[in-house]
Scaffold this motif. Sequence first.
Motif, PDB file in Angstrom:
ATOM      1  N   ILE A 118       5.569 -11.306   2.562  1.00 31.67           N
ATOM      2  CA  ILE A 118       3.573 -11.069   2.829  1.00 31.67           C
ATOM      3  C   ILE A 118       3.626  -9.744   2.437  1.00 31.67           C
ATOM      4  O   ILE A 118       2.076  -9.640   1.685  1.00 31.67           O
ATOM      5  N   ASP A 119       4.640  -8.887   1.772  1.00 31.82           N
ATOM      6  CA  ASP A 119       3.759  -7.287   1.874  1.00 31.82           C
ATOM      7  C   ASP A 119       3.565  -7.500   0.834  1.00 31.82           C
ATOM      8  O   ASP A 119       2.632  -6.756   0.161  1.00 31.82           O
ATOM      9  N   SER A 120       4.489  -7.799  -0.154  1.00 33.04           N
ATOM     10  CA  SER A 120       4.013  -7.949  -1.643  1.00 33.04           C
ATOM     11  C   SER A 120       2.816  -8.168  -2.145  1.00 33.04           C
ATOM     12  O   SER A 120       2.283  -7.780  -3.023  1.00 33.04           O
ATOM     13  N   PHE A 121       2.191  -8.612  -1.602  1.00 34.46           N
ATOM     14  CA  PHE A 121       0.549  -9.763  -2.216  1.00 34.46           C
ATOM     15  C   PHE A 121      -0.200  -8.413  -1.338  1.00 34.46           C
ATOM     16  O   PHE A 121      -1.419  -8.049  -1.811  1.00 34.46           O
ATOM     17  N   ALA A 122      -0.083  -7.719  -0.249  1.00 34.48           N
ATOM     18  CA  ALA A 122      -0.722  -6.659   0.338  1.00 34.48           C
ATOM     19  C   ALA A 122      -0.856  -6.228  -0.497  1.00 34.48           C
ATOM     20  O   ALA A 122      -1.368  -5.245  -0.989  1.00 34.48           O
ATOM     21  N   PHE A 123       0.139  -5.657  -0.923  1.00 39.51           N
ATOM     22  CA  PHE A 123       0.056  -4.028  -1.842  1.00 39.51           C
ATOM     23  C   PHE A 123      -0.175  -4.157  -2.847  1.00 39.51           C
ATOM     24  O   PHE A 123      -1.042  -2.977  -3.608  1.00 39.51           O
ATOM     25  N   GLY A 124      -0.490  -5.698  -3.361  1.00 40.13           N
ATOM     26  CA  GLY A 124      -1.422  -5.803  -5.107  1.00 40.13           C
ATOM     27  C   GLY A 124      -2.643  -5.850  -3.575  1.00 40.13           C
ATOM     28  O   GLY A 124      -3.483  -5.574  -4.726  1.00 40.13           O
ATOM     29  N   CYS A 125      -3.109  -6.395  -2.624  1.00 40.25           N
ATOM     30  CA  CYS A 125      -4.273  -6.258  -3.026  1.00 40.25           C
ATOM     31  C   CYS A 125      -4.884  -4.849  -3.071  1.00 40.25           C
ATOM     32  O   CYS A 125      -6.090  -4.234  -2.918  1.00 40.25           O
ATOM     33  N   LEU A 126      -3.735  -4.124  -2.249  1.00 41.00           N
ATOM     34  CA  LEU A 126      -4.634  -1.809  -2.066  1.00 41.00           C
ATOM     35  C   LEU A 126      -4.776  -1.770  -3.837  1.00 41.00           C
ATOM     36  O   LEU A 126      -5.419  -1.286  -3.536  1.00 41.00           O
ATOM     37  N   LEU A 127      -4.389  -2.480  -4.288  1.00 39.00           N
ATOM     38  CA  LEU A 127      -4.710  -2.001  -6.037  1.00 39.00           C
ATOM     39  C   LEU A 127      -5.900  -2.251  -6.789  1.00 39.00           C
ATOM     40  O   LEU A 127      -6.677  -1.694  -7.203  1.00 39.00           O
ATOM     41  N   ALA A 128      -7.059  -3.622  -4.947  1.00 39.81           N
ATOM     42  CA  ALA A 128      -7.954  -3.429  -5.219  1.00 39.81           C
ATOM     43  C   ALA A 128      -9.000  -2.861  -5.165  1.00 39.81           C
ATOM     44  O   ALA A 128      -9.845  -3.374  -4.413  1.00 39.81           O
ATOM     45  N   THR A 129      -8.552  -1.530  -4.185  1.00 49.01           N
ATOM     46  CA  THR A 129      -9.423  -0.830  -3.830  1.00 49.01           C
ATOM     47  C   THR A 129      -9.987   0.492  -3.929  1.00 49.01           C
ATOM     48  O   THR A 129      -9.469   0.946  -4.539  1.00 49.01           O
ATOM     49  N   PRO A 130     -11.196   0.418  -3.533  1.00 48.07           N
ATOM     50  CA  PRO A 130     -11.961   1.684  -3.801  1.00 48.07           C
ATOM     51  C   PRO A 130     -10.209   3.221  -4.133  1.00 48.07           C
ATOM     52  O   PRO A 130     -10.631   3.910  -4.498  1.00 48.07           O
ATOM     53  N   TRP A 131      -8.998   3.085  -2.555  1.00 45.41           N
ATOM     54  CA  TRP A 131      -8.496   4.309  -2.843  1.00 45.41           C
ATOM     55  C   TRP A 131      -7.598   4.383  -3.618  1.00 45.41           C
ATOM     56  O   TRP A 131      -7.328   5.093  -4.436  1.00 45.41           O
ATOM     57  N   ALA A 132      -7.679   3.254  -3.936  1.00 41.60           N
ATOM     58  CA  ALA A 132      -6.604   2.977  -5.654  1.00 41.60           C
ATOM     59  C   ALA A 132      -6.901   3.177  -6.920  1.00 41.60           C
ATOM     60  O   ALA A 132      -6.973   4.387  -7.703  1.00 41.60           O
ATOM     61  N   ALA A 133      -8.604   3.247  -7.292  1.00 39.75           N
ATOM     62  CA  ALA A 133      -9.274   4.122  -7.734  1.00 39.75           C
ATOM     63  C   ALA A 133      -9.657   4.698  -8.128  1.00 39.75           C
ATOM     64  O   ALA A 133      -9.793   5.998  -9.641  1.00 39.75           O
ATOM     65  N   ARG A 134      -9.354   5.602  -6.771  1.00 46.16           N
ATOM     66  CA  ARG A 134      -9.650   6.882  -6.616  1.00 46.16           C
ATOM     67  C   ARG A 134      -7.971   7.775  -7.653  1.00 46.16           C
ATOM     68  O   ARG A 134      -8.220   9.113  -7.831  1.00 46.16           O
ATOM     69  N   LEU A 135      -7.512   6.663  -7.457  1.00 44.98           N
ATOM     70  CA  LEU A 135      -6.600   7.934  -7.849  1.00 44.98           C
ATOM     71  C   LEU A 135      -5.732   8.297  -9.408  1.00 44.98           C
ATOM     72  O   LEU A 135      -4.717   8.165  -9.754  1.00 44.98           O
ATOM     73  N   GLY A 136      -6.684   7.435 -10.095  1.00 46.29           N
ATOM     74  CA  GLY A 136      -6.887   7.444 -11.579  1.00 46.29           C
ATOM     75  C   GLY A 136      -6.665   9.015 -12.376  1.00 46.29           C
ATOM     76  O   GLY A 136      -5.836   8.464 -13.032  1.00 46.29           O
ATOM     77  N   ARG A 137      -7.279  10.466 -11.898  1.00 44.76           N
ATOM     78  CA  ARG A 137      -7.201  11.607 -11.887  1.00 44.76           C
ATOM     79  C   ARG A 137      -4.902  11.870 -12.656  1.00 44.76           C
ATOM     80  O   ARG A 137      -4.711  12.911 -13.387  1.00 44.76           O
ATOM     81  N   SER A 138      -4.707  11.583 -11.617  1.00 47.01           N
ATOM     82  CA  SER A 138      -3.052  11.739 -11.075  1.00 47.01           C
ATOM     83  C   SER A 138      -2.242  10.348 -11.428  1.00 47.01           C
ATOM     84  O   SER A 138      -0.891  10.225 -11.229  1.00 47.01           O
ATOM     85  N   SER A 139      -3.022   9.330 -12.113  1.00 49.87           N
ATOM     86  CA  SER A 139      -2.134   8.277 -12.628  1.00 49.87           C
ATOM     87  C   SER A 139      -1.534   8.023 -12.596  1.00 49.87           C
ATOM     88  O   SER A 139      -0.177   7.596 -12.823  1.00 49.87           O
TER      89      SER A 139
END
Length: 200
Positions: free
Chosen positions: A129-150
């Motif tokens: 189920i961690d495969s889906f969980a990592f997908g969930c993390l992509l929808a968090t503000p934390w993932a959005a803040r990584l844009g500069r170093s994407s």
Amino acid sequence: RAFIVRRAWRLLPVYVTAMAVFTVAALLLKPESQVLGHSWLAWTMLMNVALQIENFGAVLGDDTFSIVHFWSLAAEWHFYLLLPLLLWTTRSLARSACLLIAIALATRLAFYFFDVSHNHAYAFTFARIDSFAFGCLLATPWAARLGRSSRWIALAGAALFAVTMFNVASADILFKKLDWLRTFGYSVIALSVAMMLVGV
């Protein structure tokens, strides 16, 4: 709720049609098929939770039919049922995702410690189920803040994925039997794919 309803309309009609075609074909061509005899596991989305079945592939696939690949859809639907409960409890998508990752790692480590079949670490819902969980993390503000170093995150993810897949491909045993894959490897694969998606 809207997302799960959309997924249901996207997946379930095709799934039921495929299972119906298989059932009719098996009844006509090979009614004694062990796959047909165990098809209730697929109809009820329980094929990847039936831990009493030691040889997963032999039960859900024979020389005529195979429905073993439907284990991943079962895991997906279990995730859809579990995530709303976690969100209601934790009030956070990030916390829910981290909890699911921890559950997957703990489940696989327990399977490994108690020498449970590698098929269960590969297909059991709580082990993957961690495969889906990592997908969930992509929808968090934390993932959005990584844009500069994407760009660098994507390159690092691709490199991690390449190294992991090289180790899988170069192994001299069935990949599901690799100790490192049965414990933390599936999480590494999911993480590397998530990193590439962050970059994209």
